[in-house]
Design an enzyme around this catalytic site. Structure first.
Site, PDB file in Angstrom:
ATOM      1  N   ARG A 125       0.834  -1.199   0.000  1.00 33.01           N
ATOM      2  CA  ARG A 125       0.000   0.000   0.000  1.00 33.01           C
ATOM      3  C   ARG A 125       0.867   1.246   0.000  1.00 33.01           C
ATOM      4  O   ARG A 125       1.999   1.230   0.490  1.00 33.01           O
ATOM      5  CB  ARG A 125      -0.953   0.015   1.201  1.00 33.01           C
ATOM      6  CG  ARG A 125      -0.261   0.269   2.531  1.00 33.01           C
ATOM      7  CD  ARG A 125      -1.238   0.156   3.699  1.00 33.01           C
ATOM      8  NE  ARG A 125      -2.391   1.011   3.553  1.00 33.01           N
ATOM      9  CZ  ARG A 125      -2.422   2.282   3.926  1.00 33.01           C
ATOM     10  NH1 ARG A 125      -1.335   2.848   4.439  1.00 33.01           N
ATOM     11  NH2 ARG A 125      -3.521   2.993   3.798  1.00 33.01           N
ATOM     12  N   LEU A 126       0.317   2.282  -0.592  1.00 35.05           N
ATOM     13  CA  LEU A 126       0.905   3.608  -0.481  1.00 35.05           C
ATOM     14  C   LEU A 126      -0.132   4.497   0.185  1.00 35.05           C
ATOM     15  O   LEU A 126      -1.331   4.394  -0.126  1.00 35.05           O
ATOM     16  CB  LEU A 126       1.258   4.175  -1.866  1.00 35.05           C
ATOM     17  CG  LEU A 126       2.449   3.560  -2.598  1.00 35.05           C
ATOM     18  CD1 LEU A 126       2.617   4.209  -3.968  1.00 35.05           C
ATOM     19  CD2 LEU A 126       3.725   3.698  -1.793  1.00 35.05           C
ATOM     20  N   ASP A 127       0.302   5.352   1.103  1.00 37.26           N
ATOM     21  CA  ASP A 127      -0.635   6.246   1.772  1.00 37.26           C
ATOM     22  C   ASP A 127      -1.371   7.107   0.745  1.00 37.26           C
ATOM     23  O   ASP A 127      -0.889   7.321  -0.368  1.00 37.26           O
ATOM     24  CB  ASP A 127       0.097   7.156   2.758  1.00 37.26           C
ATOM     25  CG  ASP A 127       0.722   6.366   3.902  1.00 37.26           C
ATOM     26  OD1 ASP A 127       0.261   5.237   4.157  1.00 37.26           O
ATOM     27  OD2 ASP A 127       1.670   6.889   4.517  1.00 37.26           O
ATOM     28  N   LYS A 128      -2.511   7.623   1.154  1.00 41.38           N
ATOM     29  CA  LYS A 128      -3.341   8.429   0.255  1.00 41.38           C
ATOM     30  C   LYS A 128      -2.564   9.588  -0.362  1.00 41.38           C
ATOM     31  O   LYS A 128      -2.709   9.893  -1.547  1.00 41.38           O
ATOM     32  CB  LYS A 128      -4.563   8.948   1.012  1.00 41.38           C
ATOM     33  CG  LYS A 128      -5.536   9.739   0.148  1.00 41.38           C
ATOM     34  CD  LYS A 128      -6.733  10.198   0.972  1.00 41.38           C
ATOM     35  CE  LYS A 128      -7.694  11.025   0.122  1.00 41.38           C
ATOM     36  NZ  LYS A 128      -8.862  11.501   0.914  1.00 41.38           N
ATOM     37  N   HIS A 144       2.299   4.162   7.684  1.00 40.32           N
ATOM     38  CA  HIS A 144       2.940   5.488   7.727  1.00 40.32           C
ATOM     39  C   HIS A 144       4.408   5.407   8.159  1.00 40.32           C
ATOM     40  O   HIS A 144       4.922   6.325   8.812  1.00 40.32           O
ATOM     41  CB  HIS A 144       2.200   6.421   8.685  1.00 40.32           C
ATOM     42  CG  HIS A 144       0.812   6.791   8.251  1.00 40.32           C
ATOM     43  ND1 HIS A 144       0.453   6.963   6.925  1.00 40.32           N
ATOM     44  CD2 HIS A 144      -0.307   7.027   8.978  1.00 40.32           C
ATOM     45  CE1 HIS A 144      -0.831   7.297   6.857  1.00 40.32           C
ATOM     46  NE2 HIS A 144      -1.317   7.333   8.081  1.00 40.32           N
TER      47      HIS A 144
END
Length: 239
Positions: A103-106, A187
């Site tokens: 995942r990559l943060d928003k 994060h």
């Protein structure tokens, strides 16, 4: 791959099995240029030439996509409130039900791979593989000399109560650097810099293992991975 004729055709999104069965009775399906009305027939996707209403059906089990993820989009397959990376791809690819790998943060940009190959996804994200991920980072404050040793030693993160694996900083300017980590905690990059009293103002993933984000891929763009690129990634995780 050997599978039923109707399953091969329906898996490519051409129609439902009932529709395919009806069309087969009309003589609209051929196998190796011969009309085939028995949709339960077992065919070989690599050897047999399947045509449906005159169009060749090329069977694909897996898809592999590289995306330069933009900010403001979440790394998920669906969400009722936010735009997802799946919303950015064509309906043709959505049919295969790909999922983002990791995942990559928003608000984080950059390299994101999507695939429906579960084994491939698992291997690329498995902690046991120690696959490095490199980020381009811009900071609010200047990079201090002690960062290098602190990040290499590992930083304690709460509430997980873990020590991060040794990370490497390569400073580019007084307030920017490339950071390579070996995990993907929530994060993580932002929290690591917060621990040393700094704040991330911009974050972009640029590399996974030896695979770099293609320079020609503009923000928000995506394309299928080439066979060579897939080989690089599979060699990286020893699938």
């Amino acid at each position: 791959m050997r599978l039923r004729l109707d399953k091969l055709i329906s898996n490519m999104g051409v129609g439902s099995r009932n529709e395919i069965k009806k069309d087969a009775k009309k003589g609209l399906i051929t196998v190796n240029d011969e009309v085939e009305k028995n949709t339960a027939r077992i065919v070989d996707s690599e050897k047999d030439v399947i045509k449906y209403n005159g169009e060749i059906i090329e069977y694909r089990e897996f898809i592999y996509i590289i995306m330069n993820k933009p900010s403001g989009v979440i790394s998920a397959t669906e969400d009722s409130q936010h735009e997802t990376v799946i919303d950015l791809i064509d309906d043709y690819y959505k049919f295969f039900k790909p999922a983002p790998i990791g995942r990559l943060d928003k608000d984080t940009e950059g390299l994101l791979i999507l695939s429906n190959d579960g084994q491939f996804n698992h291997e690329l994200t498995s902690p046991k593989k120690n696959i490095p991920k490199t980020y381009y980072v811009e900071l609010e404050e200047e990079i201090e000399e002690n960062y290098f040793k602190v990040f290499e030693k590992g930083i304690k993160l709460l509430p997980e109560d873990i020590i991060t694996k040794p990370a490497k900083i390569v400073d580019l300017t007084e307030k920017s650097c490339e950071l390579t980590i070996y995990e993907g905690k929530f994060h993580q990059v932002k929290r690591m810099f917060e621990k040393v009293g700094n704040s991330v103002t911009y974050l972009k993933r640029i590399k996974m293992g030896d695979f770099e984000l293609p320079k020609e891929l503009e923000l928000g763009e995506y394309r299928e991975l080439t066979e060579e690129e897939i080989r690089i990634l599979k060699a990286e995780d020893n699938i």
